[in-house]
Design a protein around this motif. Structure first.
Motif, PDB file in Angstrom:
ATOM      1  N   PRO A 180      23.467  37.806  75.730  1.00  0.00           N
ATOM      2  CA  PRO A 180      22.418  37.458  74.765  1.00  0.00           C
ATOM      3  C   PRO A 180      22.101  38.628  73.847  1.00  0.00           C
ATOM      4  O   PRO A 180      22.307  39.791  74.200  1.00  0.00           O
ATOM      5  N   ALA A 181      21.589  38.310  72.666  1.00  0.00           N
ATOM      6  CA  ALA A 181      21.173  39.352  71.731  1.00  0.00           C
ATOM      7  C   ALA A 181      20.038  40.172  72.343  1.00  0.00           C
ATOM      8  O   ALA A 181      19.221  39.652  73.116  1.00  0.00           O
ATOM      9  N   PHE A 182      19.998  41.436  71.956  1.00  0.00           N
ATOM     10  CA  PHE A 182      18.901  42.288  72.430  1.00  0.00           C
ATOM     11  C   PHE A 182      17.558  41.661  72.108  1.00  0.00           C
ATOM     12  O   PHE A 182      16.624  41.696  72.922  1.00  0.00           O
ATOM     13  N   GLU A 183      17.446  41.073  70.917  1.00  0.00           N
ATOM     14  CA  GLU A 183      16.158  40.513  70.493  1.00  0.00           C
ATOM     15  C   GLU A 183      15.696  39.376  71.397  1.00  0.00           C
ATOM     16  O   GLU A 183      14.505  39.218  71.648  1.00  0.00           O
ATOM     17  N   LEU A 184      16.624  38.567  71.892  1.00  0.00           N
ATOM     18  CA  LEU A 184      16.238  37.494  72.806  1.00  0.00           C
ATOM     19  C   LEU A 184      15.707  38.075  74.113  1.00  0.00           C
ATOM     20  O   LEU A 184      14.664  37.649  74.628  1.00  0.00           O
ATOM     21  N   LEU A 185      16.408  39.068  74.642  1.00  0.00           N
ATOM     22  CA  LEU A 185      15.946  39.710  75.876  1.00  0.00           C
ATOM     23  C   LEU A 185      14.598  40.399  75.672  1.00  0.00           C
ATOM     24  O   LEU A 185      13.701  40.319  76.523  1.00  0.00           O
ATOM     25  N   ASP A 186      14.454  41.069  74.544  1.00  0.00           N
ATOM     26  CA  ASP A 186      13.215  41.776  74.241  1.00  0.00           C
ATOM     27  C   ASP A 186      12.051  40.801  74.125  1.00  0.00           C
ATOM     28  O   ASP A 186      10.958  41.039  74.661  1.00  0.00           O
ATOM     29  N   CYS A 187      12.284  39.679  73.450  1.00  0.00           N
ATOM     30  CA  CYS A 187      11.232  38.685  73.289  1.00  0.00           C
ATOM     31  C   CYS A 187      10.870  38.051  74.631  1.00  0.00           C
ATOM     32  O   CYS A 187       9.691  37.802  74.919  1.00  0.00           O
ATOM     33  N   LEU A 188      11.854  37.805  75.468  1.00  0.00           N
ATOM     34  CA  LEU A 188      11.577  37.249  76.796  1.00  0.00           C
ATOM     35  C   LEU A 188      10.759  38.230  77.641  1.00  0.00           C
ATOM     36  O   LEU A 188       9.890  37.822  78.412  1.00  0.00           O
ATOM     37  N   ALA A 189      11.043  39.515  77.492  1.00  0.00           N
ATOM     38  CA  ALA A 189      10.245  40.512  78.211  1.00  0.00           C
ATOM     39  C   ALA A 189       8.799  40.483  77.731  1.00  0.00           C
ATOM     40  O   ALA A 189       7.860  40.595  78.539  1.00  0.00           O
ATOM     41  N   LEU A 190       8.603  40.323  76.425  1.00  0.00           N
ATOM     42  CA  LEU A 190       7.247  40.193  75.897  1.00  0.00           C
ATOM     43  C   LEU A 190       6.589  38.912  76.407  1.00  0.00           C
ATOM     44  O   LEU A 190       5.386  38.896  76.715  1.00  0.00           O
ATOM     45  N   CYS A 191       7.370  37.838  76.494  1.00  0.00           N
ATOM     46  CA  CYS A 191       6.842  36.586  77.037  1.00  0.00           C
ATOM     47  C   CYS A 191       6.304  36.794  78.447  1.00  0.00           C
ATOM     48  O   CYS A 191       5.249  36.260  78.807  1.00  0.00           O
ATOM     49  N   ARG A 192       7.030  37.553  79.234  1.00  0.00           N
ATOM     50  CA  ARG A 192       6.584  37.810  80.605  1.00  0.00           C
ATOM     51  C   ARG A 192       5.250  38.559  80.604  1.00  0.00           C
ATOM     52  O   ARG A 192       4.349  38.251  81.398  1.00  0.00           O
ATOM     53  N   GLN A 193       5.123  39.536  79.721  1.00  0.00           N
ATOM     54  CA  GLN A 193       3.859  40.271  79.637  1.00  0.00           C
ATOM     55  C   GLN A 193       2.706  39.346  79.273  1.00  0.00           C
ATOM     56  O   GLN A 193       1.627  39.395  79.880  1.00  0.00           O
ATOM     57  N   VAL A 194       2.925  38.490  78.276  1.00  0.00           N
ATOM     58  CA  VAL A 194       1.858  37.598  77.828  1.00  0.00           C
ATOM     59  C   VAL A 194       1.568  36.525  78.875  1.00  0.00           C
ATOM     60  O   VAL A 194       0.422  36.138  79.096  1.00  0.00           O
ATOM     61  N   HIS A 195       2.610  36.033  79.541  1.00  0.00           N
ATOM     62  CA  HIS A 195       2.449  35.055  80.612  1.00  0.00           C
ATOM     63  C   HIS A 195       1.516  35.608  81.697  1.00  0.00           C
ATOM     64  O   HIS A 195       0.600  34.915  82.167  1.00  0.00           O
ATOM     65  N   LEU A 196       1.755  36.866  82.072  1.00  0.00           N
ATOM     66  CA  LEU A 196       0.918  37.484  83.094  1.00  0.00           C
ATOM     67  C   LEU A 196      -0.494  37.759  82.576  1.00  0.00           C
ATOM     68  O   LEU A 196      -1.481  37.513  83.278  1.00  0.00           O
ATOM     69  N   ALA A 197      -0.586  38.258  81.341  1.00  0.00           N
ATOM     70  CA  ALA A 197      -1.900  38.589  80.780  1.00  0.00           C
ATOM     71  C   ALA A 197      -2.795  37.367  80.645  1.00  0.00           C
ATOM     72  O   ALA A 197      -4.016  37.450  80.830  1.00  0.00           O
ATOM     73  N   THR A 198      -2.207  36.228  80.320  1.00  0.00           N
ATOM     74  CA  THR A 198      -2.993  34.989  80.132  1.00  0.00           C
ATOM     75  C   THR A 198      -3.074  34.164  81.407  1.00  0.00           C
ATOM     76  O   THR A 198      -3.556  33.031  81.376  1.00  0.00           O
ATOM     77  N   GLU A 199      -2.589  34.720  82.502  1.00  0.00           N
ATOM     78  CA  GLU A 199      -2.628  34.050  83.806  1.00  0.00           C
ATOM     79  C   GLU A 199      -1.983  32.670  83.746  1.00  0.00           C
ATOM     80  O   GLU A 199      -2.508  31.683  84.257  1.00  0.00           O
ATOM     81  N   GLY A 200      -0.817  32.626  83.096  1.00  0.00           N
ATOM     82  CA  GLY A 200      -0.013  31.422  83.070  1.00  0.00           C
ATOM     83  C   GLY A 200      -0.299  30.459  81.946  1.00  0.00           C
ATOM     84  O   GLY A 200       0.397  29.448  81.802  1.00  0.00           O
TER      85      GLY A 200
END
Length: 307
Positions: A94-114
């Protein structure tokens, strides 16, 4: 979570600078004469305001970058990396940008408690298709779509992304902001310190000359805000519609449609973070709840909350 499927996303942020360009009594001449590009990025109206002698070349570079990133994130492009991932359930190299965005998704997923969860795509599709056909969603299809929700089952590393059984992703609640950030980085490498980038979410670097920042107005408010080296994003339950006039948000925690907060605006150091947080926080039921969750996100601020 919000998703757009052949539906135009409404705009909730207005760049006052854009409406004042060239207007008598508006912004200074240096801004009124700035290059102002308008186009589309990931299905949303987009614009860049840049006052620089080499603006034409720089904006052309930005447009190429937008097209490149659309080939990663667009759900409208059947050959994009995200579309191919959704079809196959996995994507190698996968492109770096897809991986990077998914990592950000994980941060936001945790911050917003799902509350922010990109795996709502199958549920949205079931509901949207039923609405288009004018019937109640099939119970079995609903159950299968709900069982696929869960970002914790999305696995990704440098060489591959894997989805859980039956899962598909939408990144529309964060990718527009991510694209704005990438454009800001691109222009920053070219030495640009003052530019306003709007891909549906806004990044403001520097400020309009002789002003304290780029003037931006949030829908429903009369107060004009000034952004400087910061990003702003807004989400609303009527931002997208399953039926005409019906604004709903999918709650990934319960797998159903909810009447959520009318509108939430968040500012953050990056547009991707502001975009994802506002998407998740529209599922909060009070300003206090939204502010409490934002304590999980570094340097993010609640700018507006409307029930």
């Amino acid at each position: 979570m919000q998703e757009t499927q052949q539906i135009t996303r409404r705009r909730f942020l207005t760049i006052a600078a854009a409406s004042c360009l060239g207007a008598a009594g508006g912004l200074p001449t240096s801004v009124a004469s700035a290059a102002h590009w308008r186009g589309v990025a990931l299905g949303a109206d987009a614009q860049i305001i840049l006052d620089h002698p080499d603006a034409t070349r720089l904006i052309a570079m930005a447009r190429v970058e937008i097209r490149r990133l659309e080939a990663v994130f667009s759900l409208y492009d059947a050959n994009s990396e995200l579309s191919r991932l959704n079809r196959a359930g996995h994507l190698e190299a996968p492109a770096f940008e897809l991986l990077d965005c998914l990592a950000l998704c994980r941060q936001v997923h945790l911050a917003t408690e799902g509350r922010f969860d990109p795996t709502v795509q199958p549920l949205w599709q079931v509901l949207a298709e039923a609405a288009v056909q004018g019937h109640v969603p099939v119970a079995g299809a609903l159950a299968a779509a709900r069982s696929a929700i869960g970002f914790d089952r999305v696995m990704f590393e440098a060489g591959i992304v894997r989805l859980g059984q039956g899962q598909r992703l939408t990144l529309n609640g964060i990718a527009q902001g991510y694209v704005a950030d990438r454009i800001a980085e691109l222009l920053g490498r070219e030495g640009i310190e003052d530019v306003l980038i709007d891909t549906g979410e806004i990044v403001a670097l520097g400020s309009a000359p002789q002003h304290d920042g780029w003037p931006v107005t949030i829908a429903g408010e009369s107060v004009q805000r000034h952004l400087r080296n910061r990003a702003l994003a807004t989400s609303a339950y009527q931002g997208t519609e399953i039926r005409d006039g019906e604004g709903h948000i999918l709650d990934p925690r319960h797998g159903n449609l909810v009447q959520a907060a009318a509108q939430v605006s968040v500012s953050a150091p990056t547009a991707a973070m502001a975009d994802g947080l506002s998407t998740g926080l529209v599922l909060t039921t009070s300003q206090a709840e939204a502010e409490q969750l934002l304590r999980n996100a570094k340097e993010a601020r609640l700018e507006s909350f409307m029930l």
